[in-house]
Scaffold this active site. Structure first.
Site, PDB file in Angstrom:
ATOM      1  N   ASN A  84      49.670  47.890  46.294  1.00 47.52           N
ATOM      2  CA  ASN A  84      49.900  47.440  47.670  1.00 47.52           C
ATOM      3  C   ASN A  84      51.341  47.623  48.138  1.00 47.52           C
ATOM      4  O   ASN A  84      51.599  47.662  49.337  1.00 47.52           O
ATOM      5  CB  ASN A  84      49.461  45.989  47.818  1.00 47.52           C
ATOM      6  CG  ASN A  84      47.949  45.901  47.932  1.00 47.52           C
ATOM      7  OD1 ASN A  84      47.331  46.649  48.673  1.00 47.52           O
ATOM      8  ND2 ASN A  84      47.347  45.010  47.169  1.00 47.52           N
TER       9      ASN A  84
ATOM     10  N   SER B  36      46.175  40.443  44.812  1.00 43.76           N
ATOM     11  CA  SER B  36      46.630  41.789  45.144  1.00 43.76           C
ATOM     12  C   SER B  36      48.115  41.847  45.441  1.00 43.76           C
ATOM     13  O   SER B  36      48.659  42.930  45.632  1.00 43.76           O
ATOM     14  CB  SER B  36      45.840  42.312  46.360  1.00 43.76           C
ATOM     15  OG  SER B  36      45.959  41.422  47.450  1.00 43.76           O
TER      16      SER B  36
ATOM     17  N   GLU C 206      44.511  47.286  38.011  1.00 37.85           N
ATOM     18  CA  GLU C 206      45.972  47.145  37.942  1.00 37.85           C
ATOM     19  C   GLU C 206      46.264  45.869  37.157  1.00 37.85           C
ATOM     20  O   GLU C 206      45.922  44.775  37.585  1.00 37.85           O
ATOM     21  CB  GLU C 206      46.536  47.069  39.356  1.00 37.85           C
ATOM     22  CG  GLU C 206      48.036  47.151  39.439  1.00 37.85           C
ATOM     23  CD  GLU C 206      48.551  47.105  40.870  1.00 37.85           C
ATOM     24  OE1 GLU C 206      49.609  47.682  41.131  1.00 37.85           O
ATOM     25  OE2 GLU C 206      47.871  46.489  41.741  1.00 37.85           O
TER      26      GLU C 206
ATOM     27  N   HIS D  21      43.955  43.024  38.628  1.00 41.76           N
ATOM     28  CA  HIS D  21      43.660  43.368  40.018  1.00 41.76           C
ATOM     29  C   HIS D  21      42.636  44.503  40.088  1.00 41.76           C
ATOM     30  O   HIS D  21      42.952  45.670  39.885  1.00 41.76           O
ATOM     31  CB  HIS D  21      44.970  43.769  40.722  1.00 41.76           C
ATOM     32  CG  HIS D  21      44.809  44.165  42.148  1.00 41.76           C
ATOM     33  ND1 HIS D  21      45.667  45.031  42.789  1.00 41.76           N
ATOM     34  CD2 HIS D  21      43.874  43.807  43.074  1.00 41.76           C
ATOM     35  CE1 HIS D  21      45.281  45.191  44.034  1.00 41.76           C
ATOM     36  NE2 HIS D  21      44.189  44.474  44.232  1.00 41.76           N
TER      37      HIS D  21
END
Length: 295
Positions: free
Chosen positions: A189, A118, A151, A139
């Site tokens: 993130n 992540s 992702e 991800h």
């Protein structure tokens, strides 16, 4: 690609294996612990039972999906025929580098190596192999069977053909792929974690309570879950790890983890996985109770 290996049988790993198996891929789920593998298979079965109960999966399709799953406790045996490996081990750079070095030696030369990280640099992970052009980030979001986003992160050397193939593969899983480049935190993130960190700072500085912070974000910004509850769900230790990656990667004070988060993780309060974080979680109960430490 029809033969998939998934490294790590935890929450993300079993979810990824679930989705591939349900879409008729042959999946070898790999973990050092047979107990963890057995637990993962039981979890996948229960989650598929929920799908059957909701009418989104037939009993026959469930049985077919489960028959697509095998397990292994060694990387060498588990990936020898794989066309794609998806690593979903703990978010620890040293562990991931070790795993990718082993994968590079054990997997077929044409096998694509993907990581579910992540936040950790795809380029750095790829450098542990002799095939950086075949290494990519994939991800998934938690819970994997439910969340649509994947992702996809290009490393510095990732070939365009590899990116294109993973985009198309994601679509066959019923996911929506978004391609981004390899900088700390990627997109998901890099934006989410500073928001969570700011919510924790707001609590730490006494601006508002747990429930008030989450309610403002749910009702005022139409978030399905407040940032503190979401942090508990992700795992406070995971949030801290990602913030440290952002802080070290950018060298910017705005990414520095809140001292309250550091203390909670140090003390073992990691959210849902430990039974207590900003909220207290009772097994079998759907009630959300603010931890007594914040009342």
């Amino acid at each position: 690609m029809k033969k998939i290996a998934v490294i790590g049988a935890g929450t993300m790993g079993n979810g990824i294996a679930h989705v591939f198996a349900q879409n008729d891929f042959q999946v070898n789920l790999i973990d050092v612990s047979q107990e963890q593998l057995d637990k993962a298979l039981a979890t996948i079965g229960k989650n598929m039972d929920r799908q059957v109960a909701k009418g989104s999966l037939t009993e026959a399709a469930k049985q077919k999906a489960l028959s697509n799953l095998t397990t292994n406790t060694t990387i060498a045996d588990g990936v020898k025929d794989a066309e794609l490996v998806v690593e979903a081990a703990t978010e620890n750079i040293d562990l991931k580098l070790k795993i990718f070095h082993q994968l590079d030696e054990a997997a077929p030369a044409s096998c694509i190596l993907a990581t579910n990280t992540s936040s950790i640099s795809i380029t750095k992970i790829a450098a542990a192999t002799k095939r950086p052009e075949l290494v990519i980030g994939m991800h998934f979001m938690n819970p994997v069977p439910v969340m649509k986003l994947v992702e996809i992160i290009n490393g510095y050397a990732t070939k365009r053909e590899v990116t294109d193939s993973i985009v198309e593969l994601s679509k066959t899983l019923g996911k929506v792929p978004c391609v981004v480049n390899d900088y700390p935190g990627f997109i998901a993130n890099r934006i989410l974690m500073p928001m969570i960190n700011e919510a924790i700072y707001s609590l730490y500085e006494g601006v508002a309570g747990v429930q008030e912070i989450d309610t403002v974000m749910k009702l005022g910004m139409a978030h399905p879950m407040g940032p503190l509850q979401l942090a508990d769900f992700i795992g406070l230790d995971v949030c801290l790890s990602i913030l440290n990656v952002l802080y070290q990667g950018f060298g910017n004070q705005k990414y520095a983890p809140c001292p309250l988060l550091v203390n909670m993780v140090t003390a073992g309060f990691k959210g849902v996985k430990s039974g207590e974080g900003f909220y207290t979680y009772t097994p079998g109960s759907k009630d959300l109770i603010v931890s007594s430490r914040f009342k």
